[in-house]
Design a protein around this motif. Structure first.
Motif, PDB file in Angstrom:
ATOM      1  N   PRO A   4       0.801  -1.227   0.000  1.00 18.51           N
ATOM      2  CA  PRO A   4       0.000   0.000   0.000  1.00 18.51           C
ATOM      3  C   PRO A   4       0.836   1.281   0.000  1.00 18.51           C
ATOM      4  O   PRO A   4       0.294   2.351  -0.194  1.00 18.51           O
ATOM      5  CB  PRO A   4      -0.810  -0.116   1.297  1.00 18.51           C
ATOM      6  N   TYR A   5       2.175   1.166   0.191  1.00 19.12           N
ATOM      7  CA  TYR A   5       2.977   2.385   0.154  1.00 19.12           C
ATOM      8  C   TYR A   5       3.296   2.838  -1.265  1.00 19.12           C
ATOM      9  O   TYR A   5       3.971   3.835  -1.472  1.00 19.12           O
ATOM     10  CB  TYR A   5       4.282   2.226   0.961  1.00 19.12           C
ATOM     11  N   GLU A   6       2.799   2.110  -2.269  1.00 18.13           N
ATOM     12  CA  GLU A   6       3.144   2.473  -3.644  1.00 18.13           C
ATOM     13  C   GLU A   6       2.668   3.869  -4.044  1.00 18.13           C
ATOM     14  O   GLU A   6       3.309   4.534  -4.847  1.00 18.13           O
ATOM     15  CB  GLU A   6       2.598   1.424  -4.606  1.00 18.13           C
ATOM     16  N   ALA A  12      14.295   6.063   0.809  1.00 19.64           N
ATOM     17  CA  ALA A  12      14.576   4.741   1.373  1.00 19.64           C
ATOM     18  C   ALA A  12      14.572   3.691   0.267  1.00 19.64           C
ATOM     19  O   ALA A  12      15.424   2.801   0.219  1.00 19.64           O
ATOM     20  CB  ALA A  12      13.539   4.388   2.442  1.00 19.64           C
ATOM     21  N   HIS A  13      13.592   3.844  -0.633  1.00 17.60           N
ATOM     22  CA  HIS A  13      13.452   2.857  -1.708  1.00 17.60           C
ATOM     23  C   HIS A  13      14.706   2.783  -2.578  1.00 17.60           C
ATOM     24  O   HIS A  13      15.095   1.711  -3.036  1.00 17.60           O
ATOM     25  CB  HIS A  13      12.220   3.203  -2.547  1.00 17.60           C
ATOM     26  N   THR A  14      15.347   3.943  -2.789  1.00 16.05           N
ATOM     27  CA  THR A  14      16.567   3.947  -3.605  1.00 16.05           C
ATOM     28  C   THR A  14      17.767   3.393  -2.826  1.00 16.05           C
ATOM     29  O   THR A  14      18.855   3.253  -3.380  1.00 16.05           O
ATOM     30  CB  THR A  14      16.938   5.372  -4.084  1.00 16.05           C
ATOM     31  N   SER A  15      17.575   3.126  -1.539  1.00 12.03           N
ATOM     32  CA  SER A  15      18.679   2.699  -0.667  1.00 12.03           C
ATOM     33  C   SER A  15      18.524   1.259  -0.189  1.00 12.03           C
ATOM     34  O   SER A  15      19.305   0.787   0.645  1.00 12.03           O
ATOM     35  CB  SER A  15      18.741   3.615   0.555  1.00 12.03           C
ATOM     36  N   GLY A  25      17.456  -3.552  13.811  1.00 13.30           N
ATOM     37  CA  GLY A  25      16.895  -3.397  12.464  1.00 13.30           C
ATOM     38  C   GLY A  25      15.572  -2.654  12.425  1.00 13.30           C
ATOM     39  O   GLY A  25      15.002  -2.484  11.355  1.00 13.30           O
ATOM     40  N   ILE A  26      15.086  -2.220  13.583  1.00 16.41           N
ATOM     41  CA  ILE A  26      13.738  -1.619  13.621  1.00 16.41           C
ATOM     42  C   ILE A  26      13.681  -0.346  12.781  1.00 16.41           C
ATOM     43  O   ILE A  26      12.631   0.008  12.233  1.00 16.41           O
ATOM     44  CB  ILE A  26      13.294  -1.365  15.087  1.00 16.41           C
ATOM     45  N   MET A  27      14.831   0.335  12.638  1.00 17.81           N
ATOM     46  CA  MET A  27      14.858   1.576  11.860  1.00 17.81           C
ATOM     47  C   MET A  27      14.905   1.321  10.358  1.00 17.81           C
ATOM     48  O   MET A  27      14.600   2.213   9.577  1.00 17.81           O
ATOM     49  CB  MET A  27      16.107   2.401  12.228  1.00 17.81           C
ATOM     50  N   ALA A  28      15.300   0.113   9.982  1.00 16.57           N
ATOM     51  CA  ALA A  28      15.601  -0.152   8.569  1.00 16.57           C
ATOM     52  C   ALA A  28      14.369  -0.081   7.671  1.00 16.57           C
ATOM     53  O   ALA A  28      14.488   0.151   6.476  1.00 16.57           O
ATOM     54  CB  ALA A  28      16.274  -1.517   8.418  1.00 16.57           C
ATOM     55  N   ALA A  29      13.168  -0.307   8.244  1.00 15.13           N
ATOM     56  CA  ALA A  29      11.961  -0.376   7.425  1.00 15.13           C
ATOM     57  C   ALA A  29      11.269   0.975   7.270  1.00 15.13           C
ATOM     58  O   ALA A  29      10.353   1.111   6.465  1.00 15.13           O
ATOM     59  CB  ALA A  29      10.984  -1.382   8.017  1.00 15.13           C
ATOM     60  N   PHE A  30      11.700   1.972   8.034  1.00 16.18           N
ATOM     61  CA  PHE A  30      10.990   3.248   8.005  1.00 16.18           C
ATOM     62  C   PHE A  30      11.348   4.065   6.762  1.00 16.18           C
ATOM     63  O   PHE A  30      12.462   3.950   6.272  1.00 16.18           O
ATOM     64  CB  PHE A  30      11.276   4.040   9.281  1.00 16.18           C
ATOM     65  N   PRO A  31      10.406   4.886   6.272  1.00 15.44           N
ATOM     66  CA  PRO A  31       9.057   5.067   6.783  1.00 15.44           C
ATOM     67  C   PRO A  31       8.184   3.846   6.485  1.00 15.44           C
ATOM     68  O   PRO A  31       8.492   3.067   5.603  1.00 15.44           O
ATOM     69  CB  PRO A  31       8.553   6.304   6.041  1.00 15.44           C
ATOM     70  N   ILE A  32       7.091   3.721   7.235  1.00 18.76           N
ATOM     71  CA  ILE A  32       6.212   2.570   7.040  1.00 18.76           C
ATOM     72  C   ILE A  32       4.785   2.999   6.723  1.00 18.76           C
ATOM     73  O   ILE A  32       4.333   4.051   7.177  1.00 18.76           O
ATOM     74  CB  ILE A  32       6.175   1.652   8.292  1.00 18.76           C
ATOM     75  N   THR A  34      15.455  -1.859   4.431  1.00 22.18           N
ATOM     76  CA  THR A  34      14.349  -2.586   3.796  1.00 22.18           C
ATOM     77  C   THR A  34      13.193  -1.641   3.438  1.00 22.18           C
ATOM     78  O   THR A  34      12.259  -2.034   2.776  1.00 22.18           O
ATOM     79  CB  THR A  34      13.783  -3.667   4.731  1.00 22.18           C
ATOM     80  N   GLY A  35      13.266  -0.419   3.944  1.00 17.99           N
ATOM     81  CA  GLY A  35      12.170   0.526   3.761  1.00 17.99           C
ATOM     82  C   GLY A  35      11.995   0.936   2.309  1.00 17.99           C
ATOM     83  O   GLY A  35      12.918   0.771   1.510  1.00 17.99           O
ATOM     84  N   PRO A  36      10.854   1.454   1.971  1.00 17.00           N
ATOM     85  CA  PRO A  36       9.698   1.654   2.829  1.00 17.00           C
ATOM     86  C   PRO A  36       9.083   0.320   3.241  1.00 17.00           C
ATOM     87  O   PRO A  36       9.141  -0.645   2.492  1.00 17.00           O
ATOM     88  CB  PRO A  36       8.738   2.451   1.950  1.00 17.00           C
ATOM     89  N   GLY A  37       8.482   0.284   4.408  1.00 17.00           N
ATOM     90  CA  GLY A  37       7.917  -0.958   4.920  1.00 17.00           C
ATOM     91  C   GLY A  37       6.404  -0.904   5.033  1.00 17.00           C
ATOM     92  O   GLY A  37       5.786   0.150   4.869  1.00 17.00           O
TER      93      GLY A  37
END
Lengths: 104, 287, 159
Positions: free
Chosen positions: B80-82, B161-164, B223-230, B281-284
């Motif tokens: 849904p973050y698309e 985030a997506h580019t990273s 790793g909790i920060m890795a998925a943000f933003p969510i 891993t973000g966006p999550g």
């Protein structure tokens, strides 16, 4: 304003797998806002997919479909580059449509 | 004879204990050592959850619970973050009125750099999160700053985030007393109990990671920060880690701080440093 | 002249409102002025029990079938977003519907599948509480069903 519809339709081996996501609140009418007032119902009622002028899928939805709804289905036929027309209309008469190309 | 010896031994032990206790306050606090902290922190998680691969820590609770992972995989077929991702990319590539754009404000034109945030700005002596950097860029180019919890700022972060994705966190704590102080402040906040429920961040996200809190599975702090933003289903939209901090603090019935307040920036700095080596891993998408 | 009429109308509207309120119709998701899209099965979507919704949509009895594969989580991570998928080996499938037995309105989604569209669909539903998801497949004009219980619990983190 960008489209409310995002679609991925992949044609391969004689079938097309369609996935779509629609940006819509799908308010059920049962949820209260931060001021304690009910948010009025607002949800998509009909979503259709047409390929080569033929309806390949119709969804009738009610308030129990999730916000920013998702759908996945598969139809026989379809080739890369074909048009797929997606349209929706909601309970307030709002609507949107998009014609996307099938990818290979 | 035997008894008296035992009594003497106990007495001696007690005296020694009392001496140690008496001496403890006089001892200087150990010098901050972020790298030693990080190694111990990661060793704890790797020891307790040996099956989790390094690349999976950024997937939060889904790394620890099969039933939830299956639902997440279904959601990730078309996440849904698309919509936020598309909006963020469009905004990122927009030219400001002065002809410049976000790319001009960041190293490598802003692409594939999320893993380096937050960083410590030795000029201003403070922690700069990605959100702060985005707003600094806007203000420097005559644009209004954005809100820090959601909306356009979250969308820009979504794109960045997506580019990273796949790039491991690489947070630096420079050997600068101000940077070490910021790190220590974040660490202290993380381990301090607060609120009516008297929980620390660590109570849930270290000690009880992977366990249920009623219906929810608690995410591991590693790793909790890795998925943000969510995109959080509860929010029904995209949000930043700073918004989540506010929510977490409210949930333990404490008074939250403002998004991007100094303490929340320090907390983000500490937590991101703890995840060094875990890929973005973000966006999550989260429940 | 006008005053009595106004009063009468007002009384009528009050009566109407109280009737609606007592029958619970005010909680209906569709406002009285709402637009209904052509073909949308309004009656079926207003039913509050499985039996009534099936009767309104299909007008026939349901037969359980092991040829329907219904996938839904044992425990929903969030009742607002429950991934559900249905597929079947039954022949000539023309319709697949999904219901949630304890939702305020039972029918959640109804899919019409023309010839050439495979009898398989995936979507995401809201579930108000722990209950069954029911998949109904119309095959050769008859309806078959499969069900699965989904536990919907309160979230600990703000649910």
């Amino acid at each position: 304003m960008s489209s409310t519809i995002r679609v991925r339709a992949v044609a391969s081996g004689g079938t097309t797998v369609v996935q779509a996501l629609i940006n819509h609140p799908m308010d059920s009418g049962f949820v209260k806002n931060s001021k304690g007032k009910l948010i009025p119902p607002h949800y998509i009622e009909v979503l259709t997919f047409e390929h080569a002028g033929k309806k390949v899928f119709t969804a009738f939805w009610g308030p129990a479909v999730s916000k920013d709804p998702y759908i996945k289905f598969t139809f026989k036929g379809g080739a890369k580059g074909d048009d797929l027309k997606i349209s929706w209309v909601d309970n307030l008469g709002k609507h949107d449509s998009l014609t996307a190309k099938l990818v290979g | 004879m035997f008894h008296s010896r035992l009594r003497a031994a106990a007495l001696l032990a007690g005296m020694l204990g009392a001496m140690v206790l008496a001496q403890a306050p006089a001892r200087a606090a150990p010098a901050p050592n972020p790298e030693a902290d990080r190694l111990a922190f990661q060793a704890y998680f790797r020891k307790n959850y040996p099956a989790v691969k390094n690349s999976d820590w950024g997937n939060g609770p889904y790394a620890l619970n099969a039933g939830m992972r299956k639902q997440w995989e279904a959601i990730m077929q078309f996440p849904p973050y698309e919509f936020a991702l598309a909006a963020g990319e469009k905004e990122f590539n927009r030219k400001f009125a002065n002809g410049r754009s976000y790319a001009d404000c960041f190293p490598n034109k802003g692409i594939g750099i999320r893993q380096n945030y937050p960083y410590f700005d030795t000029k201003t002596g403070e922690v700069v999160t990605l959100g702060i950097a985005i707003n600094r860029c806007r203000v420097a180019n005559g644009e209004k700053p954005l809100g820090y919890k959601k909306g356009l700022l979250a969308a820009i972060e979504t794109y960045m985030a997506h580019t990273s994705r796949g790039k491991p966190f690489d947070i630096k704590v420079p050997n600068d007393p101000r940077a070490l102080a910021a790190y220590e402040a974040g660490k202290k906040f993380f381990y301090s109990r607060r609120g009516q429920l008297n929980f620390s961040c660590a109570s849930c996200h270290v000690q009880k990671a992977g366990h249920r809190l009623r219906g929810d599975i608690l995410a591991p702090a590693l790793g909790i920060m890795a998925a943000f933003p969510i995109y959080r289903s509860k929010w029904g939209e995209m949000g930043t880690i700073q918004w989540r901090f506010v929510g977490c603090n409210k949930q333990v019935r404490s008074v939250p701080f403002k998004p991007q307040s100094k303490i929340y920036r320090d907390l983000e700095y500490f937590l991101s440093y703890m995840s060094n080596g875990v890929p973005i891993t973000g966006p999550g998408a989260r429940p | 002249m006008h005053a009595p009429t106004t009063t009468r109308r007002f009384t009528l509207s009050l009566l109407a409102t109280s009737c609606l309120a007592t029958t619970g119709l005010l909680a209906m998701p569709r406002a009285a002025f709402a637009f209904d899209a052509p073909g949308w099965p309004a009656a079926a979507f207003s039913k509050k029990t499985e039996a009534d919704a099936i009767a309104a949509l299909y007008g026939q009895k349901l037969t359980a079938s092991d040829k329907i594969r219904l996938e839904a989580p044992d425990i929903a991570e969030n009742g607002a977003v429950v991934p559900v998928s249905v597929s079947t080996t039954l022949p000539n499938v023309t319709r697949i519907s999904l219901m949630a037995s304890h939702n305020p309105f039972t029918l959640a989604a109804d899919y019409v599948l023309p010839a050439g569209t495979e009898p398989a669909v995936a979507c995401r539903l809201k579930m108000a509480k722990t209950s069954d998801v029911i998949a109904i497949v119309e095959s050769n004009g008859k309806i078959y069903g499969a069900r699965k219980s989904v536990k919907v619990t309160l979230g600990g983190c703000g649910g």
